[in-house]
Design a protein around this motif. Sequence first.
Motif, mmCIF file in Angstrom:
data_model
loop_
_atom_site.group_PDB
_atom_site.id
_atom_site.type_symbol
_atom_site.label_atom_id
_atom_site.label_comp_id
_atom_site.label_asym_id
_atom_site.label_seq_id
_atom_site.Cartn_x
_atom_site.Cartn_y
_atom_site.Cartn_z
ATOM 1 N N GLU A 65 -4.558 -0.137 12.113
ATOM 2 C CA GLU A 65 -5.466 -0.125 12.386
ATOM 3 C C GLU A 65 -6.153 -0.696 13.948
ATOM 4 O OE1 GLU A 65 -8.026 -2.016 9.426
ATOM 5 O OE2 GLU A 65 -6.360 -3.299 9.466
ATOM 6 N N LEU A 102 6.365 5.293 4.397
ATOM 7 C CA LEU A 102 5.793 4.183 4.814
ATOM 8 C C LEU A 102 6.795 3.209 3.882
ATOM 9 C CD1 LEU A 102 5.068 2.468 7.468
ATOM 10 C CD2 LEU A 102 2.791 2.473 5.803
ATOM 11 N N LEU A 131 -3.763 -2.731 8.677
ATOM 12 C CA LEU A 131 -3.050 -1.851 8.352
ATOM 13 C C LEU A 131 -2.018 -0.768 8.307
ATOM 14 C CD1 LEU A 131 -6.285 -0.872 5.023
ATOM 15 C CD2 LEU A 131 -3.642 -2.128 4.934
ATOM 16 N N LEU A 132 -0.657 -0.624 8.294
ATOM 17 C CA LEU A 132 -0.376 -0.097 8.321
ATOM 18 C C LEU A 132 -0.759 1.973 8.513
ATOM 19 C CD1 LEU A 132 2.784 -1.000 8.074
ATOM 20 C CD2 LEU A 132 2.368 -1.033 10.173
ATOM 21 N N LEU A 133 -0.732 2.683 9.268
ATOM 22 C CA LEU A 133 -1.596 3.959 8.776
ATOM 23 C C LEU A 133 0.304 4.710 8.399
ATOM 24 C CD1 LEU A 133 -2.832 4.699 12.324
ATOM 25 C CD2 LEU A 133 -3.735 3.690 10.024
ATOM 26 N N ASN A 134 -0.651 5.837 7.616
ATOM 27 C CA ASN A 134 1.162 6.569 7.300
ATOM 28 C C ASN A 134 1.615 7.681 8.299
ATOM 29 O OD1 ASN A 134 -1.055 8.738 8.482
ATOM 30 N ND2 ASN A 134 -1.248 10.163 6.145
ATOM 31 N N THR B 4 -2.464 0.957 0.117
ATOM 32 C CA THR B 4 -2.644 0.652 1.535
ATOM 33 C C THR B 4 -1.388 2.032 2.288
ATOM 34 O OG1 THR B 4 -1.585 -1.353 1.284
ATOM 35 C CG2 THR B 4 -3.030 -1.771 3.204
ATOM 36 N N THR B 5 -1.058 2.233 2.412
ATOM 37 C CA THR B 5 -0.669 3.659 2.982
ATOM 38 C C THR B 5 -1.289 4.609 3.143
ATOM 39 O OG1 THR B 5 1.632 2.493 2.584
ATOM 40 C CG2 THR B 5 1.646 4.683 3.738
ATOM 41 N N GLU B 6 -1.766 5.271 2.069
ATOM 42 C CA GLU B 6 -2.508 6.068 1.708
ATOM 43 C C GLU B 6 -3.912 5.993 2.349
ATOM 44 O OE1 GLU B 6 0.515 7.708 0.601
ATOM 45 O OE2 GLU B 6 -1.052 8.895 0.980
ATOM 46 N N GLY B 8 -4.487 3.741 4.951
ATOM 47 C CA GLY B 8 -4.217 4.073 5.962
ATOM 48 C C GLY B 8 -4.641 4.788 6.438
ATOM 49 N N LYS B 9 -4.931 6.667 6.325
ATOM 50 C CA LYS B 9 -4.871 7.264 7.505
ATOM 51 C C LYS B 9 -5.216 6.636 8.968
ATOM 52 C CE LYS B 9 -3.500 11.256 4.134
ATOM 53 N NZ LYS B 9 -4.249 12.779 4.653
ATOM 54 N N ARG B 10 -5.838 7.817 9.500
ATOM 55 C CA ARG B 10 -6.692 7.674 11.011
ATOM 56 C C ARG B 10 -7.974 7.160 10.577
ATOM 57 N NH1 ARG B 10 -5.869 12.804 13.948
ATOM 58 N NH2 ARG B 10 -5.432 13.891 11.749
ATOM 59 N N VAL B 12 -9.855 5.068 9.532
ATOM 60 C CA VAL B 12 -9.632 3.733 8.677
ATOM 61 C C VAL B 12 -10.615 3.097 9.268
ATOM 62 C CG1 VAL B 12 -7.183 3.721 9.345
ATOM 63 C CG2 VAL B 12 -8.726 2.676 10.671
ATOM 64 N N ILE B 14 -12.960 0.346 10.361
ATOM 65 C CA ILE B 14 -12.634 -0.543 11.589
ATOM 66 C C ILE B 14 -13.749 -1.788 11.422
ATOM 67 C CG2 ILE B 14 -12.590 -1.123 14.058
ATOM 68 C CD1 ILE B 14 -11.094 1.544 13.159
ATOM 69 N N PHE B 46 4.687 -3.325 13.198
ATOM 70 C CA PHE B 46 5.676 -3.044 12.113
ATOM 71 C C PHE B 46 6.621 -1.212 12.620
ATOM 72 C CE2 PHE B 46 7.230 -0.804 8.812
ATOM 73 C CZ PHE B 46 9.182 -0.870 8.242
ATOM 74 N N TYR B 281 5.410 -9.996 10.103
ATOM 75 C CA TYR B 281 6.417 -8.526 9.706
ATOM 76 C C TYR B 281 7.321 -8.907 10.349
ATOM 77 C CZ TYR B 281 3.352 -4.856 8.384
ATOM 78 O OH TYR B 281 2.387 -4.061 7.237
#
Lengths: 182, 482
Positions: A65, A102, A131-134, B4-6, B8-10, B12, B14, B46, B281
Amino acid sequence: MSSKPKVATTSLCGCFGCHMSLLDIDERILKLAELVEFNKSPINDIKVLADDVVVGLIEGGCCNEENVHVLRDFRLHCKILISVGECATSGGIPALRNPISLKECLEEAYLNGPSVHNPSGKIPNDPDLPLLLNKVYPCHEVVKIDYHLPGCPPPADTIWQALTALLGNKPMDLPYELIKYD
Amino acid sequence: MITTTESGKRKVVIEPVTRVEGHGKVTIHLNESGQVEQARLHIVEFRGFERFIQGRPYWEVPVLVQRLCGICPVSHHLCAAKAMDVIVGAKELTPTAEKIRRLMHYGQTFQSHALHFFHLASPDLLFGFGSDVAERHVLGVAAKHPDLAVQGVMMRKYGQEIIKATSGKRIHGTGAIPGGVNKNLSIEERDVFLKDLGQMMEWSHAALKIARDYTVANLEMVTDFNTFESNHVSLVRQDGALDLYDGGLRAIDAQGEKIFDHMHPQKYLDFIAEEVRSWSYMKFPFIKSLGTEQGWYRVGPLSRINACDFIDTPAAEQARKEFMAVTSDKPNHITMAYHWARMIELLHSCEKIQELLEDPDLQGEDLVVKGDRQEEGVAILEAPRGSLFHHYRVDENDQVTMANLIVSTTSNNEAMNRAVTGVAQKFLSGREITEGLLNHVEVAIRAYDPCLSCATHALGQMPLEVCLMGPDDELIHRRVRH
């Protein structure tokens, strides 16, 4: 001082190789410092990143993010935005994780690796970690990008010629030898 | 994590708080009585190399994994190649292959140490910790000491050109392949480097002198600043000499007693493990026999000079003796002494480059060997920032099935966290983060030359975000410097 055009750079999900390639212009870095003002606060504090940054150089794609946030701020404040290198342009090597979930990537690094000591079985998840993106996204899928400089990394001369052409208000006319797709 | 992953797509959400990727993010945690309990340096990146390398053909790995880091890609390139030497059964490389790789490695160490010293560390040493941030970067050095700035740029260039001559490119080259290298060094290429060598040697001596004089003149101050005892880990040659490219692993304790010695790389899992903590990480490696509390260690120039018995090049050996005399031949634990140790290695690398350039083996034509194919290979290399571990398994289809990487900065993770904790305990007064605290945190982290500082710092100061947290993890104060 303030009359010099401003240049800002950032590394998102990259390896800093493109920044190192910029340093590879060697002694021209001192000349570049005379030509432009390096925006020392590369990026995202709106009050500091003035609206009149002329060129923004982006290394790396977006994998979390923060990357997205920084990239949008760059778009907002830079007249010209350039994707520098493979990762910014296409996601690059980090995007090799895209076909894999992920979850699997995290488990390999923090649970299954042969040297991992993790009695709690937890994967890093602190709120302090973005948060990591998919998936890893190339920059032009997130904001409009004006130019792409290919290469991993683009040679120093490519970055130099592109930058000096833009700053000199000339067309970016890169010779064949400077366009690398490795 | 999956949720979190799901989410966290584009798209997000901010946060209103601005953050910069590559920021050294630090949180300082207070206990109930307001004392600093712990400070944390969070590594927020990561990428998942361990997993996505799986399935790739093994010969791709040396060029693929070096994309972990564009600051010292040669380290990953060579370490992966060394692990793949094991996989292809190349027990001993040809003299040409081994020496070309060593030349590449010393070229990289030379450029990386020069970059760190001139571009990043010299402002601290020349201008002081608390000087104006506007001048504390390489362009500030250029304004006040133009000769030094030019030296830094030219030394880095020299090392980069050696990398290019041996690997084809300055960054992310392709010179090392499983079992050897793909080119030698021509006489023409060699002569270019020989021509400038004298100048490089002279500048290396001068840089060493700056680092030495600074440390000696300010010995009390630097000893007082963030010195703490620790174990040290480094490769050493069979006879105990400093060796950046190959050897067995040695660990010494704070008094210099050996914890283990000449550990064969293939056995690393018996000696080293990595603890996972939820807030970073980056993992926390430790020596297994000592456990997570006592087993943490430092790596890099300071640890290498502490751990080796001698250096096999005359000028650097002279410098090492002088360095060790400061602590009466006991391990030196002064964090700021990293800079001095780094410059000893800069000089050593320059001497090694000379030795290699004068060796006719570099023009040899026997470049690759192979033997009985193996399923598993481990390699350790001394990267500019410390011991680097690569471990791979490869199946009968030549595809990688497992990859484990312990990178140098990771081994200094605990030390950097302790350094930051020490600084916070000493310089935090009240509940406010001052500019002075920020400066000292920055200087303490920078001594370890972590990739994050090196990289984000090349054209300016280290961006930092420091948060002060109360006993219930509530935010008391936050200060950001971009």
